[in-house]
Every structure is written in structure tokens, then in C-alpha cells.
Design an enzyme around this catalytic site. Structure first.
Site, PDB file in Angstrom:
ATOM      1  N   GLY A 192       0.940  -1.397   0.064  1.00  0.00           N
ATOM      2  CA  GLY A 192       0.024   0.117  -0.059  1.00  0.00           C
ATOM      3  C   GLY A 192       0.786   1.398   0.071  1.00  0.00           C
ATOM      4  CB  ALA A 193       4.389   1.696  -0.815  1.00  0.00           C
ATOM      5  CB  THR A 194       0.269   3.820  -4.744  1.00  0.00           C
ATOM      6  OG1 THR A 194      -0.866   3.670  -4.166  1.00  0.00           O
ATOM      7  CG2 THR A 194       0.952   2.840  -5.293  1.00  0.00           C
ATOM      8  CB  SER A 195      -1.476   7.392  -1.614  1.00  0.00           C
ATOM      9  OG  SER A 195      -2.362   6.211  -1.227  1.00  0.00           O
ATOM     10  N   GLY A 196      -0.374   8.008   0.814  1.00  0.00           N
ATOM     11  CA  GLY A 196      -0.311   8.228   2.489  1.00  0.00           C
ATOM     12  C   GLY A 196       0.503   7.679   3.160  1.00  0.00           C
ATOM     13  CB  ILE A 197       1.144   5.947   6.448  1.00  0.00           C
ATOM     14  CG1 ILE A 197       0.236   7.282   7.345  1.00  0.00           C
ATOM     15  CG2 ILE A 197       2.257   5.312   7.285  1.00  0.00           C
ATOM     16  CD1 ILE A 197      -0.537   6.655   8.452  1.00  0.00           C
ATOM     17  N   GLY A 198       1.816   4.786   3.749  1.00  0.00           N
ATOM     18  CA  GLY A 198       2.799   3.778   3.045  1.00  0.00           C
ATOM     19  C   GLY A 198       3.953   4.537   1.866  1.00  0.00           C
ATOM     20  CB  SER A 251      -6.240   1.433  13.634  1.00  0.00           C
ATOM     21  OG  SER A 251      -6.865   2.438  14.032  1.00  0.00           O
ATOM     22  CE1 TYR A 297      -9.373   0.504   8.707  1.00  0.00           C
ATOM     23  CE2 TYR A 297      -9.488   1.287  10.867  1.00  0.00           C
ATOM     24  CZ  TYR A 297      -8.756   1.088   9.665  1.00  0.00           C
ATOM     25  OH  TYR A 297      -7.599   1.680   9.689  1.00  0.00           O
TER      26      TYR A 297
END
Length: 268
Positions: free
Chosen positions: A14-20, A146, A171
Site C-alpha cells: 500500500g505504498a502509492t499514497s499516504g503513510i505507505g 490502529s 474495519y
């Protein structure tokens, strides 16, 4: 001054946006070889190009990889590609996550989508990468969890929440499962709550969040072999704290492993 991570290979999901993405960027800035995962080849390549342009790193040190975690077959293919091309992997950052949708949604594999993307896919990926994950000092798995895991309960008789579905509960269940998984004795792993950040998941938490780079800083610190860890440890930001009681309960760990093995099916 941060220590260099030169010579270390890290896969960030999940490294295309945000924290990743920010985790991948900070790792690259410190010299690590980064395997940057995205849902599609196009998204992974675009993020890789942006990272290289931003950091000015050697393009050979950042490698795009793609898999849709809503399809377990693609997770298997990703794992096999990593093992084939990178027989030694120092760190796996299990970061990819989706907010559970408003309406109950099952994947093509028959699993509730948040439970699969946020937990089952990472469970399967970690298991398939066992041969590549180094057992040397500093080798580890970092699960990006989380604080909402504390509000959760795993519905053992209805993990896909077919009978009773609520977005936030689904979630939170996925985050509890991921946190429990860090206590699995088969891997050396920790969990970290990076804090409420300005990402696509922000609506689950509130209206305001810290920059994603701030959350990523806590993740990257746990990727550093200079950071001593204990298997199953849970961090709230940079502070080690006790997770929810279920996260370290032996019976819960064994029960979750049994459920996950059933749901991901036989692996090649």
C-alpha cells in the site's frame, strides 16, 4: 542523525499514497532498497517515478510491484515474484488498508473486503514470504495497525459480518486481527499505531490528522535494525504500550491462525 539503511531490502504494501508512500520515501532517503507495492501496475509505477524524482535515489533501488489485495491469487503471485527476485528480504511492512465500505461487500474470494485487504492478504503474504524474510538480527515484519483495534471483537462465527454489518466494526475487526497476528511465533513482528493522519482513512477517525510523513516516521523507526523489538510488541507512535488483551492471548492467536488458514485456502 538517522542511521543508514543501505544494504537492507524492505517491501512496503500500500505504498502509492499516504503513510505507505511516505514510509517508502523515508526508507529510500536512508538508502534502503524499497519494493513499492500498489494495487495496479500503473499506480505502482507512478508512485515509484514520483519517489525517484523526489528523493533523487538510484532508480535500481526502488522497484514497483502490483497486486490487488481483494484477490488472493494476486497476493500469491506477488509473493512468488518477491521470493524469485529478492531471495533475501529484511523487512516487510504490512501497511495496505481499505476503509470498510458503507455497504456490506464481499471479495471474489468470498471474504468481507476490509477483513481480506487489511488482514487476510497480509497473513497470506507474510506466510509465503517466510523463506525470504531473513532471520538475521533486525529482520522483522511491521504491521501498521490502529488504535481502533481496542474497540474491536472478532466475530468468530460470522467473520464476514453477513448477519450484522457496521462499517466501523468491520474495519476495527480487521485491525485487531492484524495486531493479533504480530504475536504469531512464526514471525518476528511488531504492530504500530502511526496516529491519526491525513490519509484516505481519515474519515474513520475524524476531521483532522497529522501529515502522513509524521505517521510514517514511526513506521520507519521500527524498520531500523538499531531498534530492538520483542515479538508481538505494540507501539503507539514511538512509545511501546500494551495492546488490547486479545492481541497477546494464546487462545485467540491460535484461533485466528486456524480461521485465517481456512479462509486463505491452500497455498502453492
Amino acid at each position: 542523525m538517522p542511521t543508514t539503511l543501505s544494504g537492507r531490502t524492505v517491501l512496503v504494501t500500500g505504498a502509492t499514497s499516504g503513510i505507505g508512500y511516505e514510509t517508502a520515501r523515508q526508507l529510500a532517503e536512508r538508502g534502503a532498497a524499497v519494493l513499492l507495492h500498489g494495487r495496479t501496475p500503473e499506480e505502482a509505477r507512478a508512485a515509484t517515478d514520483r519517489l525517484i524524482a523526489t528523493v533523487g535515489t538510484d532508480g535500481g533501488l526502488v522497484r514497483p510491484l502490483a497486486a490487488d489485495f481483494a484477490r488472493l491469487e494476486e497476493v500469491e503471485n506477488l509473493a512468488h515474484a518477491v521470493v524469485r527476485e529478492h531471495p533475501r528480504l529484511d523487512v516487510l511492512v504490512n501497511n495496505a488498508a481499505t476503509a470498510a465500505p458503507e455497504r456490506h461487500t464481499l471479495t471474489a474470494d468470498g471474504n468481507e473486503i476490509a477483513f481480506q485487504v487489511n488482514f487476510l492478504a497480509h497473513y497470506l503474504l507474510t506466510d509465503l514470504l517466510a523463506a525470504a524474510l531473513t532471520t538475521d538480527r533486525g529482520g522483522r515484519v511491521v504491521n501498521v495497525s490502529s488504535s481502533l483495534h481496542r474497540t474491536a471483537a472478532i466475530q468468530w462465527n460470522d467473520p464476514h459480518r453477513v448477519r450484522r454489518y457496521a462499517r466501523l466494526a468491520a474495519y476495527a475487526q480487521s485491525q485487531l486481527a492484524l495486531t493479533v497476528f504480530a504475536s504469531d511465533s512464526r514471525v518476528t513482528a511488531v504492530s504500530v499505531n502511526p496516529g491519526v493522519c491525513e490519509t484516505g482513512l481519515l474519515p474513520l477517525y475524524g476531521n483532522e490528522g497529522a501529515p502522513a510523513a509524521e505517521g510514517a516516521h514511526h513506521v520507519v523507526a521500527l524498520c531500523d535494525p538499531a531498534t530492538e523489538i520483542v515479538n508481538g510488541a505494540y507501539y503507539d507512535g514511538s512509545e511501546r504500550v500494551a495492546p488490547a488483551a486479545a492481541a497477546t492471548d494464546d487462545r485467540t492467536i491460535k484461533r485466528l491462525n486456524k480461521l485465517a488458514d481456512l479462509l486463505v485456502g491452500p497455498t502453492a
